[in-house]
Scaffold this motif. Structure first.
Motif, PDB file in Angstrom:
ATOM      1  N   TRP A 225      26.688  62.950  35.680  1.00 27.16           N
ATOM      2  CA  TRP A 225      26.060  61.726  35.166  1.00 27.16           C
ATOM      3  C   TRP A 225      26.659  61.350  33.812  1.00 27.16           C
ATOM      4  O   TRP A 225      27.270  62.171  33.130  1.00 27.16           O
ATOM      5  N   GLY A 226      26.448  60.094  33.414  1.00 28.60           N
ATOM      6  CA  GLY A 226      26.781  59.691  32.063  1.00 28.60           C
ATOM      7  C   GLY A 226      25.789  60.292  31.079  1.00 28.60           C
ATOM      8  O   GLY A 226      24.724  60.795  31.471  1.00 28.60           O
ATOM      9  N   GLN A 227      26.133  60.244  29.802  1.00 26.87           N
ATOM     10  CA  GLN A 227      25.241  60.801  28.792  1.00 26.87           C
ATOM     11  C   GLN A 227      25.259  59.935  27.536  1.00 26.87           C
ATOM     12  O   GLN A 227      26.287  59.396  27.133  1.00 26.87           O
ATOM     13  N   GLY A 228      24.081  59.826  26.941  1.00 23.38           N
ATOM     14  CA  GLY A 228      23.942  59.136  25.664  1.00 23.38           C
ATOM     15  C   GLY A 228      23.236  60.073  24.701  1.00 23.38           C
ATOM     16  O   GLY A 228      22.035  60.306  24.814  1.00 23.38           O
ATOM     17  N   THR A 229      23.981  60.646  23.776  1.00 22.68           N
ATOM     18  CA  THR A 229      23.422  61.656  22.874  1.00 22.68           C
ATOM     19  C   THR A 229      22.987  61.041  21.552  1.00 22.68           C
ATOM     20  O   THR A 229      23.435  59.965  21.176  1.00 22.68           O
ATOM     21  N   PHE A 230      22.095  61.740  20.851  1.00 20.15           N
ATOM     22  CA  PHE A 230      21.613  61.315  19.529  1.00 20.15           C
ATOM     23  C   PHE A 230      21.041  59.896  19.580  1.00 20.15           C
ATOM     24  O   PHE A 230      21.280  59.088  18.696  1.00 20.15           O
TER      25      PHE A 230
ATOM     26  N   LEU B 209      24.990  52.398  29.700  1.00 16.73           N
ATOM     27  CA  LEU B 209      25.235  53.513  30.609  1.00 16.73           C
ATOM     28  C   LEU B 209      24.594  53.231  31.953  1.00 16.73           C
ATOM     29  O   LEU B 209      23.405  52.887  32.027  1.00 16.73           O
ATOM     30  N   ALA B 210      25.353  53.392  33.014  1.00 11.45           N
ATOM     31  CA  ALA B 210      24.810  53.181  34.357  1.00 11.45           C
ATOM     32  C   ALA B 210      23.912  54.353  34.731  1.00 11.45           C
ATOM     33  O   ALA B 210      24.278  55.516  34.547  1.00 11.45           O
ATOM     34  N   LEU B 211      22.727  54.036  35.255  1.00  5.62           N
ATOM     35  CA  LEU B 211      21.818  55.073  35.736  1.00  5.62           C
ATOM     36  C   LEU B 211      22.364  55.690  37.030  1.00  5.62           C
ATOM     37  O   LEU B 211      23.051  55.012  37.781  1.00  5.62           O
ATOM     38  N   PRO B 212      22.093  56.970  37.273  1.00  5.40           N
ATOM     39  CA  PRO B 212      21.283  57.907  36.494  1.00  5.40           C
ATOM     40  C   PRO B 212      22.050  58.416  35.267  1.00  5.40           C
ATOM     41  O   PRO B 212      23.288  58.418  35.267  1.00  5.40           O
ATOM     42  N   VAL B 213      21.291  58.860  34.269  1.00  6.26           N
ATOM     43  CA  VAL B 213      21.923  59.236  33.019  1.00  6.26           C
ATOM     44  C   VAL B 213      21.074  60.292  32.313  1.00  6.26           C
ATOM     45  O   VAL B 213      19.869  60.397  32.549  1.00  6.26           O
ATOM     46  N   VAL B 214      21.727  61.060  31.442  1.00  9.09           N
ATOM     47  CA  VAL B 214      21.042  62.029  30.581  1.00  9.09           C
ATOM     48  C   VAL B 214      21.102  61.507  29.145  1.00  9.09           C
ATOM     49  O   VAL B 214      22.186  61.170  28.653  1.00  9.09           O
ATOM     50  N   LEU B 215      19.939  61.416  28.502  1.00  6.90           N
ATOM     51  CA  LEU B 215      19.867  60.999  27.106  1.00  6.90           C
ATOM     52  C   LEU B 215      19.316  62.149  26.270  1.00  6.90           C
ATOM     53  O   LEU B 215      18.498  62.923  26.740  1.00  6.90           O
ATOM     54  N   THR B 216      19.765  62.233  25.014  1.00 10.77           N
ATOM     55  CA  THR B 216      19.167  63.198  24.096  1.00 10.77           C
ATOM     56  C   THR B 216      18.628  62.446  22.884  1.00 10.77           C
ATOM     57  O   THR B 216      19.263  61.533  22.359  1.00 10.77           O
TER      58      THR B 216
END
Length: 251
Positions: A140-145, A171-178
């Motif tokens: 998956w894509g990721q968007g951190t911080f 970011l295209a879903l599905p995705v992991v965010l922090t």
């Protein structure tokens, strides 16, 4: 959309921790434990997305011993719909980020979650790695911080802090965010909601039944406390302060 939020049980951030006499780690006996603060922010964001009608369900999941049920009940008290404990044997050592990411991947796939919002790091080991590893394992894509999150159709619009400014990603879903510290301020958990959460069931997945290798890959060689800070000094005037700073080579 289903959102999965990993939550970790850590030493409460108000507790002053002490290193074990043999330097093998931090003494945990009889310390107050609580939900990792960054995970609490991530959970708050997931609940807000559900309240806005963006998400249909929020599921909290923790990897730990049975004692981790307390943070899962706190999560349900805040507003999570369900909770899952990926249970380790009592007395098991802290699981490393890669192993946690593998276990979370199995939960994400079993739950068919479309969005994972995690804390950017746990305050006990400061690894800042699990979210990134989970995104890689899932592909998956990721968007951190993340300091701001908006879901627009099949896209997550994420603003994140970078050196010298802000960066916004689509970011295209599905995705992991922090979640970063500035994403939101977690809500107060009322006593009635905590009492209701105590009566809710917690789904349990035994690590031994998941067929995932969680054996450690890292060895802690030594843990030490930081050196004591030098005592401060009261000066009589600004000129004295400037003179001392010049003498110290600071200015």
């Amino acid at each position: 959309m289903k959102i999965l939020v990993p939550v970790k049980r850590v030493v409460d951030h108000n507790v002053k921790v002490r290193v074990r006499p043999d330097g093998s780690g931090v003494e945990l006996a009889n310390l107050k434990m609580s939900m990792n603060p960054f995970d609490e922010i991530a959970l708050e964001e997931a609940i807000r997305l559900k309240e806005a009608g963006t998400a249909a369900e929020v599921v909290a999941v923790s990897v730990g011993t049975k004692a981790s049920e307390d943070v899962l009940r706190k999560a349900m008290g805040m507003g999570a719909d369900r909770a899952i404990l990926v249970q380790l044997d009592d007395g098991a050592a802290d699981v490393e980020p890669l192993a946690v990411a593998k276990l979370l991947k199995a939960v994400v796939q079993a739950e068919s979650a479309q969005l994972v919002i995690a804390g950017k790091q746990a305050i006990d080991n400061d690894m800042n790695a699990t979210g990134q590893m989970l995104a890689a394992l899932l592909g998956w894509g990721q968007g951190t911080f993340a300091s701001e999150v908006a879901i627009e159709g099949d896209t997550a619009r994420v603003t994140r802090e970078v050196d010298g400014g802000l960066q916004t990603l689509a970011l295209a879903l599905p995705v992991v965010l922090t979640a970063d510290l500035r994403l939101n301020e977690p809500r107060f958990t009322s006593l009635p909601n905590m009492m209701k959460a105590k009566k809710k069931p917690i789904d349990v997945m035994a690590v031994g039944d998941m067929g995932i290798d969680i054996s450690p890959r890292l060895t802690v060689l030594e843990t030490t406390e930081p050196p004591p800070r030098a005592a401060g000094e009261v000066v009589g005037s600004v000129d004295d302060l400037v003179a001392k700073l010049k003498a110290a080579g600071v200015i």
